[in-house]
Design an enzyme around this catalytic site. Structure first.
Site, mmCIF file in Angstrom:
data_model
loop_
_atom_site.group_PDB
_atom_site.id
_atom_site.type_symbol
_atom_site.label_atom_id
_atom_site.label_comp_id
_atom_site.label_asym_id
_atom_site.label_seq_id
_atom_site.Cartn_x
_atom_site.Cartn_y
_atom_site.Cartn_z
ATOM 1 N N GLN A 34 -9.051 13.598 0.421
ATOM 2 C CA GLN A 34 -8.305 14.489 -0.469
ATOM 3 C C GLN A 34 -8.715 15.934 -0.237
ATOM 4 O O GLN A 34 -9.786 16.211 0.306
ATOM 5 C CB GLN A 34 -8.541 14.108 -1.930
ATOM 6 C CG GLN A 34 -8.065 12.719 -2.306
ATOM 7 C CD GLN A 34 -8.182 12.479 -3.802
ATOM 8 O OE1 GLN A 34 -7.645 13.227 -4.620
ATOM 9 N NE2 GLN A 34 -8.896 11.428 -4.166
ATOM 10 N N SER A 66 -9.357 4.293 -5.231
ATOM 11 C CA SER A 66 -8.339 3.408 -5.795
ATOM 12 C C SER A 66 -7.497 2.712 -4.733
ATOM 13 O O SER A 66 -6.694 1.840 -5.062
ATOM 14 C CB SER A 66 -7.415 4.201 -6.731
ATOM 15 O OG SER A 66 -6.762 5.247 -6.018
ATOM 16 N N HIS A 117 -8.368 7.410 3.778
ATOM 17 C CA HIS A 117 -7.758 8.691 3.408
ATOM 18 C C HIS A 117 -8.790 9.586 2.731
ATOM 19 O O HIS A 117 -9.840 9.134 2.287
ATOM 20 C CB HIS A 117 -6.566 8.481 2.466
ATOM 21 C CG HIS A 117 -6.956 8.036 1.075
ATOM 22 N ND1 HIS A 117 -7.361 6.747 0.785
ATOM 23 C CD2 HIS A 117 -7.005 8.727 -0.097
ATOM 24 C CE1 HIS A 117 -7.633 6.653 -0.511
ATOM 25 N NE2 HIS A 117 -7.445 7.837 -1.065
ATOM 26 N N HIS A 159 -4.271 0.317 8.028
ATOM 27 C CA HIS A 159 -4.782 0.101 6.676
ATOM 28 C C HIS A 159 -6.250 -0.318 6.685
ATOM 29 O O HIS A 159 -6.964 -0.095 5.700
ATOM 30 C CB HIS A 159 -3.923 -0.983 6.002
ATOM 31 C CG HIS A 159 -4.244 -1.231 4.571
ATOM 32 N ND1 HIS A 159 -3.911 -0.337 3.559
ATOM 33 C CD2 HIS A 159 -4.871 -2.282 3.962
ATOM 34 C CE1 HIS A 159 -4.305 -0.836 2.395
ATOM 35 N NE2 HIS A 159 -4.886 -2.004 2.610
ATOM 36 N N CYS A 172 0.843 -1.203 0.000
ATOM 37 C CA CYS A 172 0.000 0.000 0.000
ATOM 38 C C CYS A 172 0.875 1.249 0.000
ATOM 39 O O CYS A 172 1.749 1.411 0.854
ATOM 40 C CB CYS A 172 -0.905 -0.008 1.233
ATOM 41 S SG CYS A 172 -1.777 1.552 1.508
ATOM 42 N N HIS A 194 -6.906 2.113 1.950
ATOM 43 C CA HIS A 194 -6.360 2.748 3.148
ATOM 44 C C HIS A 194 -7.183 4.005 3.451
ATOM 45 O O HIS A 194 -7.426 4.819 2.560
ATOM 46 C CB HIS A 194 -4.893 3.124 2.935
ATOM 47 C CG HIS A 194 -4.195 3.528 4.201
ATOM 48 N ND1 HIS A 194 -3.273 2.726 4.833
ATOM 49 C CD2 HIS A 194 -4.301 4.641 4.973
ATOM 50 C CE1 HIS A 194 -2.833 3.329 5.922
ATOM 51 N NE2 HIS A 194 -3.455 4.503 6.020
ATOM 52 N N CYS A 224 0.424 3.357 3.483
ATOM 53 C CA CYS A 224 0.791 2.848 4.813
ATOM 54 C C CYS A 224 2.111 3.470 5.281
ATOM 55 O O CYS A 224 2.980 3.812 4.456
ATOM 56 C CB CYS A 224 0.915 1.324 4.778
ATOM 57 S SG CYS A 224 -0.659 0.454 4.919
ATOM 58 N N ASN A 276 -13.644 9.844 -0.745
ATOM 59 C CA ASN A 276 -14.343 8.801 -1.489
ATOM 60 C C ASN A 276 -14.056 7.486 -0.782
ATOM 61 O O ASN A 276 -12.908 7.056 -0.709
ATOM 62 C CB ASN A 276 -13.853 8.717 -2.934
ATOM 63 C CG ASN A 276 -14.215 9.948 -3.735
ATOM 64 O OD1 ASN A 276 -15.268 10.537 -3.533
ATOM 65 N ND2 ASN A 276 -13.344 10.355 -4.636
#
Length: 381
Positions: A193, A186, A191, A120, A53, A189, A56, A178
């Protein structure tokens, strides 16, 4: 029959004052059989650390940099940003006649990725509200560092958070997440934006324009009036604390769409008190857990923070009211999603289940624990 009973049984349109648009509601369609596409329910058996990943701790990213051994949030400039800081200005020559139909303008900006935590396999629904507070503080620090230096809320970019000095004064910052492959994510993990741009994008621009017109007409804030009305009626409220309300908006397009609205008129994240930050973390924790518990799956969604532009006309900033949108696609189960197609693309959005029905279902779910904990306990016992 009261209005609720009537509208639960007839097709009707509802007005969205934030966008100045309408939506068709068809509650009787929930009875139709479904033989269309089915999604594959999301996997929940991810490792705490994945050596492949690129988000990570300690792992190399796709562009070559190596992530630090972070313990809370980690922010970096997106290796594949949608907008660029370093590009020539483009101002289209003035056109006349038919050529004026073909308009374009250059957009510069800066995009960040924010890893919510080092694990993760822990989404916002899996972590306690206290672990969401650092995420809100990171959003706040990022926003404050991109304000004009003349703003009372401006803060020097926090290098320890991975925030770098922007080259230009940008106009708008969109914070979003998302979650899930169904929303185009995509990497699993946890996260989000952040995209900053030299323009105010379409959706927040529409909201600001309608909030401005409402304020001119009524002398009060659109979302302040709306959240007070919803709390008084309690028909669409899903969760509530002293500082924030979670509700299925009257005009929701998506089946289990929700909004989180600050109960106080706050324009942007830096205006929140410490107590309000904790309150925001609390309702984010509740709604994400309720989503996962609805169909006992890692519930996909797109979430976005709408707040005042970074740099804009004072009147535009004055009418803004901090709120978050959660837009999830699932309709009947973890396998059946809603599609915006046909009539909805060519005419206007349409929904089947009413916002009141959706709110009732979400309200009756646990918001203090997620089903995965139950599954783990049963496996261990």
């Amino acid at each position: 029959m009261n209005d609720r009973e009537i509208l639960d049984d007839i097709s009707h349109r509802r007005y969205n004052p934030l966008r100045g648009s309408w939506i068709l509601v068809s509650p009787h369609r929930t009875k139709r059989p479904w033989q269309g596409q089915k999604e594959t329910p999301s996997e929940s058996s991810l490792p705490a650390f994945d050596s492949s990943c690129y988000l990570c701790p300690g792992n190399p990213r796709a562009a070559g940099d190596t992530n630090p051994a972070y313990s809370e949030t980690f922010t970096f400039v997106n290796d594949y940003s949608a907008v660029k800081e370093d590009q020539p200005d483009y101002v289209q020559p003035e056109s006349e006649g038919k050529l004026a139909l073909l308009q374009a303008t250059g957009v510069r900006g800066k995009c960040y990725v924010i890893c919510f935590n080092p694990s993760h396999n822990l989404t916002l629904a899996d972590i306690p509200a206290g672990m969401i507070v650092p995420i809100i503080k990171t959003w706040t620090a990022l926003y404050a560092s991109h304000l004009p230096k003349s703003s009372p809320h401006y803060r020097v970019p926090a290098a320890e958070l991975g925030i770098t000095v922007p080259r230009d004064q940008y106009t708008y910052m969109q914070i979003f997440e998302n979650k899930g492959a169904a929303m185009g994510c995509s990497n699993p993990h946890p996260h989000g934006q952040v995209w900053t741009t030299t323009c105010v994008p379409e959706e927040p621009s529409l909201e600001i324009q309608n909030m401005k017109e409402y304020k001119r007409k009524h002398g009060t804030g659109l979302l302040k009036d709306y959240v007070d009305l919803e709390i008084a009626k309690m028909e669409r409220v899903v969760a509530l604390n002293d500082h924030f309300a979670v509700l299925c908006p009257w005009w929701a397009v998506w089946p289990f769409e929700t909004m989180i609205i600050c109960r106080r008129e706050v324009r942007s994240l830096p205006e929140l008190t410490e107590e309000e930050q904790v309150g925001l973390a609390g309702v984010i924790s509740i709604i994400t857990k309720k989503y996962d518990n609805l169909f006992e799956t890692n519930f996909p969604y797109s979430m976005g923070v709408h707040q005042a532009p970074l740099d804009s006309d004072p009147e535009d900033r004055e009418v803004c009211h901090l709120h978050l949108h959660f837009v999830p696609p699932l309709l009947r189960s973890a396998a059946v999603r809603k599609f915006l197609v046909g009539y909805e693309l060519m005419a206007e959005p349409q929904r089947d289940i009413t916002p009141e029905q959706a709110a009732e279902r979400l309200r009756n779910l646990r918001g203090d624990a997620v089903y995965r904990g139950k599954l783990t306990q049963s496996t261990e016992s």
